[in-house]
Design a protein around this motif. Sequence first.
Motif, short mmCIF file in Angstrom:
data_model
loop_
_atom_site.label_atom_id
_atom_site.label_comp_id
_atom_site.label_asym_id
_atom_site.label_seq_id
_atom_site.Cartn_x
_atom_site.Cartn_y
_atom_site.Cartn_z
N ASP A 212 0.86 -1.19 0.00
CA ASP A 212 0.00 0.00 0.00
C ASP A 212 0.90 1.25 0.00
O ASP A 212 2.10 1.15 0.29
CB ASP A 212 -0.87 -0.03 1.27
CG ASP A 212 -2.02 0.97 1.23
OD1 ASP A 212 -2.20 1.66 0.20
OD2 ASP A 212 -2.74 1.07 2.24
N LYS A 214 0.40 4.78 1.79
CA LYS A 214 -0.59 5.45 2.65
C LYS A 214 -0.50 6.96 2.64
O LYS A 214 -1.47 7.65 2.90
CB LYS A 214 -0.43 4.97 4.10
CG LYS A 214 -0.93 3.58 4.30
CD LYS A 214 -1.37 3.34 5.74
CE LYS A 214 -2.11 2.04 5.90
NZ LYS A 214 -1.25 0.93 6.35
N GLY A 226 -6.39 7.08 3.19
CA GLY A 226 -6.93 5.72 3.14
C GLY A 226 -6.14 4.82 2.19
O GLY A 226 -6.43 3.63 2.07
N TYR A 269 -6.32 -10.01 7.46
CA TYR A 269 -5.30 -9.22 6.73
C TYR A 269 -4.18 -8.90 7.70
O TYR A 269 -4.41 -8.31 8.75
CB TYR A 269 -6.03 -8.01 6.17
CG TYR A 269 -5.31 -6.73 5.85
CD1 TYR A 269 -3.95 -6.51 6.07
CD2 TYR A 269 -6.03 -5.69 5.30
CE1 TYR A 269 -3.35 -5.31 5.76
CE2 TYR A 269 -5.44 -4.48 4.99
CZ TYR A 269 -4.10 -4.30 5.23
OH TYR A 269 -3.54 -3.10 4.93
N ASN A 285 -6.11 -6.68 10.40
CA ASN A 285 -7.40 -6.16 9.99
C ASN A 285 -8.32 -7.35 9.76
O ASN A 285 -7.87 -8.40 9.27
CB ASN A 285 -7.30 -5.32 8.72
CG ASN A 285 -6.56 -4.01 8.99
OD1 ASN A 285 -6.86 -3.31 9.93
ND2 ASN A 285 -5.57 -3.71 8.17
N ARG A 287 -10.64 -7.89 7.67
CA ARG A 287 -11.37 -7.67 6.41
C ARG A 287 -10.36 -7.47 5.29
O ARG A 287 -9.17 -7.29 5.53
CB ARG A 287 -12.18 -6.40 6.58
CG ARG A 287 -11.22 -5.32 7.14
CD ARG A 287 -11.62 -3.94 7.11
NE ARG A 287 -10.60 -3.12 7.73
CZ ARG A 287 -9.60 -2.54 7.09
NH1 ARG A 287 -9.48 -2.66 5.79
NH2 ARG A 287 -8.70 -1.82 7.74
N GLY A 289 -8.30 -5.46 2.54
CA GLY A 289 -7.70 -4.12 2.57
C GLY A 289 -8.21 -3.27 1.40
O GLY A 289 -8.59 -3.79 0.36
N ASP A 290 -8.19 -1.98 1.62
CA ASP A 290 -8.57 -1.04 0.57
C ASP A 290 -7.44 -0.01 0.49
O ASP A 290 -7.19 0.67 1.48
CB ASP A 290 -9.89 -0.37 0.96
CG ASP A 290 -10.49 0.44 -0.18
OD1 ASP A 290 -9.76 0.79 -1.11
OD2 ASP A 290 -11.69 0.73 -0.11
N PRO A 291 -6.69 0.10 -0.61
CA PRO A 291 -6.92 -0.47 -1.95
C PRO A 291 -6.13 -1.73 -2.31
O PRO A 291 -5.91 -1.97 -3.49
CB PRO A 291 -6.49 0.70 -2.84
CG PRO A 291 -5.41 1.41 -2.09
CD PRO A 291 -5.64 1.13 -0.63
N GLU A 292 -5.75 -2.56 -1.33
CA GLU A 292 -5.05 -3.81 -1.69
C GLU A 292 -5.93 -4.73 -2.54
O GLU A 292 -5.46 -5.37 -3.49
CB GLU A 292 -4.63 -4.58 -0.42
CG GLU A 292 -3.41 -4.00 0.28
CD GLU A 292 -3.78 -2.99 1.35
OE1 GLU A 292 -4.88 -2.43 1.29
OE2 GLU A 292 -2.94 -2.77 2.24
N1 GLY Z 1 -4.94 -0.47 3.13
C1 GLY Z 1 -5.13 -0.30 4.51
C2 GLY Z 1 -6.39 -0.77 5.03
O1 GLY Z 1 -7.24 -1.30 4.32
O2 GLY Z 1 -6.61 -0.64 6.23
#
Ligand code: GLY
Length: 417
Positions: A212, A214, A226, A269, A285, A287, A289-292
């Motif tokens: 990522d 950040k 994000g 994650y 995490n 859930r 990841g965003d934007p993974e």
């Molecule tokens: N890419 C970081 C997150 O989803 O928390």
Amino acid sequence: MKLMVIGSGGREHAIIKKLSENPEITKIYVLPGNAGMSDLAECVSIAATDIDAQVKFACENSIDYAVVTPDDPLALGAVDALTAAGIPCFGPDKKAALIEASKAFAKDLMHKYNIPTADYAVFDDMDKALAYLHEQTCPIVIKADGLALGKGVIIAETMTEAEKAVRSIMADRSFGDAGKTIVIEEFLTGPEVSVLTFTDGKTLVPMVSSMDHKRALDGDQGLNTGGMGTIAPNPFYTPEIAEISMRTIFLPTIRAMEAEGRPFRGCLYFSLMLTKDGPKVIEYNCRFGDPETQVVLPLMQSDLFTVMKETTDGTLRAEDVRFSDGAACCVIMASQGYPGKYQKGFEITVDDSVKDNVIYAGAAWKDGKLITNGGRVLGVLGMGKDLKEAIARAYENTEKVTFANAYCRKDIGSKAL
Ligand code: GLY
Ligand code: AMP
């Protein structure tokens, strides 16, 4: 089969795209979704945190399977409520989601089960926190215990900054109740890797690794966001490190959760730092990841729905999770000013040739036109046989997407080349 996906960002768009490849899925609803994904899923204006309304909607619309991806509904027990109403779900229950919802819980879990992570101490008393702080050296990391929109981490370079961070989180409640408890943590250095995994609570299968970006500006400068872009695979994550991570971190974590009576099902994650003493956990995490997700799922060669269902049913099989050995890059196009103040409402135009490479995070309809409706507006994907090619294609593709006040980092993936 009718599916319901909860969430509204680029991560959810990427998940919906991948789910749509399964011919047995005839309808996808997204709650609330965003306009950019409305060709694949019907957006229903129910908030991601309105669990009662979600359960009612699922029952009234004979939903066969629900996918819950954002952290707040998971922490609030969306999966528990939907499951109790007879709707099978992808995602951890509330007990297991604590691994992300409380950093103090996560740190204590790692400590108890010898999972490598930064040294730390947990405080719910500010005076004790400040006294402890004075025995430490800087830089030092201060984290709010609870969910804080990914912003509850402060890296203090000086003792004055560290004290200010403790007071602001604990006394001023700058992150609300998330800051009732804090974690003070040793500062680690090394390349960062995101590893998303599928798990049914007993078996765990990693997806391709990713990286990522950040910070808002090139060269990892500027404010935390994000996420401004991602690449997969992450070249720092060698097969040897993958083997060590599996043995010392991934499997011990799911076993620890099971032993604690909190078996984890869904996507776990792992945010890792590759230190000179080996990989260590920065955070968990509960859930995708965003934007993974936007780079990981396009590399997945097997059926996502099958794998999701296996995590729910406790029948996960490694052979059902297959990834290509190519590469992907996602460049986020944001509104100028993000993560601070920005304007929205500008028309988005996308050349037909790159239509399938655009993943929407913040878009809305206005008079039949797609307009910007968020800080992170969309992600532009590039795929290639290797990272160099994927990154070049992603940037070529950004040339074919326009909106006023668009901003993107120019160096996504350059650390990896
Ligand atoms: N890419 C970081 C997150 O989803 O928390
Ligand atoms: P998080 O919100 O927990 O992902 O943290 C945000 C960022 O802070 C991470 O991506 C790391 O770059 C950094 N960070 C968190 N914990 C540490 C640590 N113990 N040492 C160094 N950097 C850290």
